[in-house]
Design a protein around this motif. Structure first.
Motif, PDB file in Angstrom:
ATOM      1  N   VAL A 127      29.090 -38.960 -79.691  1.00 41.46           N
ATOM      2  CA  VAL A 127      28.223 -39.605 -78.707  1.00 41.46           C
ATOM      3  C   VAL A 127      28.070 -38.685 -77.505  1.00 41.46           C
ATOM      4  O   VAL A 127      29.067 -38.160 -76.993  1.00 41.46           O
ATOM      5  CB  VAL A 127      28.813 -40.963 -78.264  1.00 41.46           C
ATOM      6  N   LYS A 128      26.829 -38.488 -77.077  1.00 40.06           N
ATOM      7  CA  LYS A 128      26.552 -37.644 -75.916  1.00 40.06           C
ATOM      8  C   LYS A 128      25.897 -38.473 -74.828  1.00 40.06           C
ATOM      9  O   LYS A 128      24.958 -39.227 -75.082  1.00 40.06           O
ATOM     10  CB  LYS A 128      25.640 -36.480 -76.284  1.00 40.06           C
ATOM     11  N   ILE A 129      26.420 -38.328 -73.614  1.00 39.36           N
ATOM     12  CA  ILE A 129      25.833 -38.976 -72.443  1.00 39.36           C
ATOM     13  C   ILE A 129      25.630 -37.915 -71.373  1.00 39.36           C
ATOM     14  O   ILE A 129      26.541 -37.136 -71.090  1.00 39.36           O
ATOM     15  CB  ILE A 129      26.737 -40.095 -71.883  1.00 39.36           C
ATOM     16  N   GLN A 130      24.445 -37.873 -70.813  1.00 37.74           N
ATOM     17  CA  GLN A 130      24.174 -36.981 -69.676  1.00 37.74           C
ATOM     18  C   GLN A 130      23.470 -37.783 -68.589  1.00 37.74           C
ATOM     19  O   GLN A 130      22.473 -38.456 -68.839  1.00 37.74           O
ATOM     20  CB  GLN A 130      23.304 -35.789 -70.071  1.00 37.74           C
ATOM     21  N   LEU A 131      24.019 -37.700 -67.376  1.00 37.98           N
ATOM     22  CA  LEU A 131      23.471 -38.417 -66.233  1.00 37.98           C
ATOM     23  C   LEU A 131      23.291 -37.446 -65.075  1.00 37.98           C
ATOM     24  O   LEU A 131      24.248 -36.836 -64.611  1.00 37.98           O
ATOM     25  CB  LEU A 131      24.418 -39.557 -65.821  1.00 37.98           C
ATOM     26  N   ASP A 132      22.050 -37.282 -64.622  1.00 39.10           N
ATOM     27  CA  ASP A 132      21.745 -36.471 -63.448  1.00 39.10           C
ATOM     28  C   ASP A 132      21.738 -37.405 -62.237  1.00 39.10           C
ATOM     29  O   ASP A 132      21.025 -38.422 -62.238  1.00 39.10           O
ATOM     30  CB  ASP A 132      20.392 -35.787 -63.586  1.00 39.10           C
ATOM     31  N   VAL A 133      22.514 -37.070 -61.207  1.00 40.89           N
ATOM     32  CA  VAL A 133      22.674 -37.979 -60.070  1.00 40.89           C
ATOM     33  C   VAL A 133      22.260 -37.313 -58.764  1.00 40.89           C
ATOM     34  O   VAL A 133      22.253 -36.083 -58.638  1.00 40.89           O
ATOM     35  CB  VAL A 133      24.131 -38.477 -59.956  1.00 40.89           C
ATOM     36  N   GLN A 134      21.942 -38.167 -57.798  1.00 39.94           N
ATOM     37  CA  GLN A 134      21.563 -37.706 -56.463  1.00 39.94           C
ATOM     38  C   GLN A 134      22.048 -38.737 -55.458  1.00 39.94           C
ATOM     39  O   GLN A 134      21.731 -39.926 -55.571  1.00 39.94           O
ATOM     40  CB  GLN A 134      20.049 -37.544 -56.369  1.00 39.94           C
TER      41      GLN A 134
ATOM     42  N   ASP B  41      19.129 -53.448 -71.888  1.00 39.73           N
ATOM     43  CA  ASP B  41      18.626 -52.081 -71.883  1.00 39.73           C
ATOM     44  C   ASP B  41      19.728 -51.118 -71.446  1.00 39.73           C
ATOM     45  O   ASP B  41      20.529 -51.434 -70.561  1.00 39.73           O
ATOM     46  CB  ASP B  41      17.424 -51.961 -70.946  1.00 39.73           C
ATOM     47  N   ALA B  42      19.747 -49.943 -72.054  1.00 37.32           N
ATOM     48  CA  ALA B  42      20.829 -48.983 -71.820  1.00 37.32           C
ATOM     49  C   ALA B  42      21.024 -48.624 -70.341  1.00 37.32           C
ATOM     50  O   ALA B  42      22.169 -48.567 -69.872  1.00 37.32           O
ATOM     51  CB  ALA B  42      20.591 -47.721 -72.649  1.00 37.32           C
ATOM     52  N   PRO B  43      19.947 -48.358 -69.554  1.00 38.52           N
ATOM     53  CA  PRO B  43      20.179 -48.007 -68.148  1.00 38.52           C
ATOM     54  C   PRO B  43      20.879 -49.117 -67.364  1.00 38.52           C
ATOM     55  O   PRO B  43      21.781 -48.845 -66.567  1.00 38.52           O
ATOM     56  CB  PRO B  43      18.762 -47.763 -67.615  1.00 38.52           C
TER      57      PRO B  43
ATOM     58  N   ALA C  94      15.040 -43.555 -66.909  1.00 31.91           N
ATOM     59  CA  ALA C  94      15.198 -43.031 -68.270  1.00 31.91           C
ATOM     60  C   ALA C  94      13.845 -42.960 -68.951  1.00 31.91           C
ATOM     61  O   ALA C  94      12.884 -43.603 -68.520  1.00 31.91           O
ATOM     62  CB  ALA C  94      16.156 -43.904 -69.091  1.00 31.91           C
ATOM     63  N   GLY C  95      13.776 -42.177 -70.017  1.00 31.34           N
ATOM     64  CA  GLY C  95      12.560 -42.075 -70.806  1.00 31.34           C
ATOM     65  C   GLY C  95      12.306 -43.352 -71.585  1.00 31.34           C
ATOM     66  O   GLY C  95      13.096 -44.300 -71.568  1.00 31.34           O
ATOM     67  N   HIS C  96      11.193 -43.362 -72.301  1.00 28.40           N
ATOM     68  CA  HIS C  96      10.727 -44.569 -72.988  1.00 28.40           C
ATOM     69  C   HIS C  96      11.773 -45.135 -73.948  1.00 28.40           C
ATOM     70  O   HIS C  96      12.092 -46.327 -73.895  1.00 28.40           O
ATOM     71  CB  HIS C  96       9.435 -44.272 -73.753  1.00 28.40           C
ATOM     72  N   LEU C  97      12.333 -44.308 -74.800  1.00 27.72           N
ATOM     73  CA  LEU C  97      13.259 -44.806 -75.817  1.00 27.72           C
ATOM     74  C   LEU C  97      14.589 -45.217 -75.213  1.00 27.72           C
ATOM     75  O   LEU C  97      15.154 -46.259 -75.568  1.00 27.72           O
ATOM     76  CB  LEU C  97      13.467 -43.747 -76.899  1.00 27.72           C
ATOM     77  N   LEU C  98      15.102 -44.432 -74.273  1.00 28.29           N
ATOM     78  CA  LEU C  98      16.383 -44.747 -73.652  1.00 28.29           C
ATOM     79  C   LEU C  98      16.287 -45.940 -72.707  1.00 28.29           C
ATOM     80  O   LEU C  98      17.309 -46.514 -72.328  1.00 28.29           O
ATOM     81  CB  LEU C  98      16.928 -43.538 -72.901  1.00 28.29           C
ATOM     82  N   SER C  99      15.065 -46.303 -72.299  1.00 26.10           N
ATOM     83  CA  SER C  99      14.893 -47.451 -71.405  1.00 26.10           C
ATOM     84  C   SER C  99      14.963 -48.776 -72.144  1.00 26.10           C
ATOM     85  O   SER C  99      14.872 -49.835 -71.529  1.00 26.10           O
ATOM     86  CB  SER C  99      13.544 -47.348 -70.671  1.00 26.10           C
ATOM     87  N   SER C 100      15.107 -48.736 -73.447  1.00 25.64           N
ATOM     88  CA  SER C 100      15.140 -49.953 -74.257  1.00 25.64           C
ATOM     89  C   SER C 100      16.572 -50.317 -74.608  1.00 25.64           C
ATOM     90  O   SER C 100      17.521 -49.676 -74.163  1.00 25.64           O
ATOM     91  CB  SER C 100      14.330 -49.739 -75.540  1.00 25.64           C
ATOM     92  N   ASN C 101      16.714 -51.364 -75.436  1.00 24.42           N
ATOM     93  CA  ASN C 101      18.051 -51.737 -75.905  1.00 24.42           C
ATOM     94  C   ASN C 101      18.332 -51.211 -77.304  1.00 24.42           C
ATOM     95  O   ASN C 101      19.280 -51.628 -77.961  1.00 24.42           O
ATOM     96  CB  ASN C 101      18.229 -53.265 -75.876  1.00 24.42           C
ATOM     97  N   ARG C 102      17.507 -50.266 -77.764  1.00 27.64           N
ATOM     98  CA  ARG C 102      17.754 -49.640 -79.060  1.00 27.64           C
ATOM     99  C   ARG C 102      18.905 -48.642 -78.948  1.00 27.64           C
ATOM    100  O   ARG C 102      19.069 -47.968 -77.923  1.00 27.64           O
ATOM    101  CB  ARG C 102      16.501 -48.895 -79.556  1.00 27.64           C
ATOM    102  N   ILE C 103      19.718 -48.555 -79.986  1.00 24.43           N
ATOM    103  CA  ILE C 103      20.822 -47.591 -80.024  1.00 24.43           C
ATOM    104  C   ILE C 103      20.280 -46.311 -80.652  1.00 24.43           C
ATOM    105  O   ILE C 103      20.018 -46.265 -81.858  1.00 24.43           O
ATOM    106  CB  ILE C 103      22.020 -48.134 -80.817  1.00 24.43           C
ATOM    107  N   VAL C 104      20.101 -45.296 -79.842  1.00 26.45           N
ATOM    108  CA  VAL C 104      19.433 -44.069 -80.270  1.00 26.45           C
ATOM    109  C   VAL C 104      20.395 -43.175 -81.041  1.00 26.45           C
ATOM    110  O   VAL C 104      21.578 -43.058 -80.700  1.00 26.45           O
ATOM    111  CB  VAL C 104      18.860 -43.314 -79.050  1.00 26.45           C
ATOM    112  N   VAL C 105      19.873 -42.531 -82.075  1.00 23.76           N
ATOM    113  CA  VAL C 105      20.676 -41.633 -82.895  1.00 23.76           C
ATOM    114  C   VAL C 105      19.854 -40.402 -83.246  1.00 23.76           C
ATOM    115  O   VAL C 105      18.652 -40.494 -83.483  1.00 23.76           O
ATOM    116  CB  VAL C 105      21.172 -42.341 -84.191  1.00 23.76           C
TER     117      VAL C 105
ATOM    118  N   LEU D 190      19.067 -41.015 -66.580  1.00 20.12           N
ATOM    119  CA  LEU D 190      19.812 -40.952 -67.838  1.00 20.12           C
ATOM    120  C   LEU D 190      19.063 -40.035 -68.793  1.00 20.12           C
ATOM    121  O   LEU D 190      18.012 -40.381 -69.319  1.00 20.12           O
ATOM    122  CB  LEU D 190      19.956 -42.360 -68.428  1.00 20.12           C
ATOM    123  N   ARG D 191      19.619 -38.856 -69.023  1.00 21.53           N
ATOM    124  CA  ARG D 191      18.953 -37.856 -69.853  1.00 21.53           C
ATOM    125  C   ARG D 191      19.328 -37.980 -71.326  1.00 21.53           C
ATOM    126  O   ARG D 191      18.515 -37.723 -72.211  1.00 21.53           O
ATOM    127  CB  ARG D 191      19.303 -36.449 -69.352  1.00 21.53           C
ATOM    128  N   HIS D 192      20.579 -38.329 -71.580  1.00 25.28           N
ATOM    129  CA  HIS D 192      21.056 -38.496 -72.964  1.00 25.28           C
ATOM    130  C   HIS D 192      21.966 -39.709 -73.028  1.00 25.28           C
ATOM    131  O   HIS D 192      22.816 -39.919 -72.162  1.00 25.28           O
ATOM    132  CB  HIS D 192      21.819 -37.253 -73.431  1.00 25.28           C
TER     133      HIS D 192
END
Length: 205
Positions: A143-150, A92-94, A63-74, A129-131
């Motif tokens: 709430v939006k969640i987007q996960l790119d998987v492989q 952390d969210a991830p 995940a990116g910098h902000l999503l890699s934390s335990n902050r609840i993003v809005v 984790l994109r969103h």
């Protein structure tokens, strides 16, 4: 009249604050920590005897910098990105989403075993984790969640197949606990989508 040096004045002020039990630093409000609500799978788990003889590993999503934390993003408006003040995820969210995916797939009993990538596995699910945020494009927010998987092999980690999953769930109100509930509901929908896709892919191998 005598003048005290600036250093003397500072030392006296420090002593007064120390012995008076005071502090010149502003007190920060304690944060409230949230976890995702208990999962509520919509599908009834299949019998264990029908489980695929595959050990599935789930890696922690990148995940990116902000999503890699335990902050609840809005996303409060347009292109503005912010976080909820005084509120945090309990981890952390991830890592939190990884645990959610593992639990959901274990409940469905589609595979012989499902665990983290630290355990022995035959197939490995990598993801990004994109969103993972609430958005005020609706009232109440959604709430939006987007996960790119492989899906990759264990030995060479060569990609077998890839996909992207996106879910959106509207909260019942703008209150933080209700937004957290929406995160949980969106995570459950994502888990259902991922489980169906993984079963199709694993049975075709």
């Amino acid at each position: 009249m005598s003048l005290r040096s600036p250093l003397t004045v500072v030392m006296l002020a420090t002593l007064l604050l120390t012995f008076g039990g005071c502090s010149i630093l502003p007190e920060s409000e304690p944060a409230t920590f949230y976890r995702l609500p208990a999962s509520t799978p919509s599908a009834t788990p299949e019998a264990t005897s029908s489980a695929l003889p595959i050990r599935l590993g789930i890696a922690t999503p990148e995940a990116g910098h902000l999503l890699s934390s335990n902050r609840i993003v809005v996303y409060p408006e347009r292109n503005v990105v912010n976080v909820y003040e005084g509120s945090r995820w309990h981890e952390d969210a991830p890592a939190m989403l990884q645990a959610r995916l593992i639990t959901g797939l274990q409940q469905r009993q589609l595979f012989n075993s499902v665990g983290s990538d630290r355990l022995p596995h035959d197939l490995l699910l990598l993801s990004e984790l994109r969103h993972f945020q609430s958005e005020y494009d609706t009232t109440p927010p959604s709430v939006k969640i987007q996960l790119d998987v492989q899906l990759v092999g264990t030995q060479d980690r060569q990609p077998i197949v890839a996909n992207s999953f996106s879910t959106r769930t509207q909260a019942s109100s703008a209150e933080i606990p209700d937004v957290v509930d929406a995160f949980g509901q969106a995570s459950d929908v994502l888990n259902e989508q991922l489980a169906t896709w993984l079963e199709d892919q694993a049975r075709s191998l």
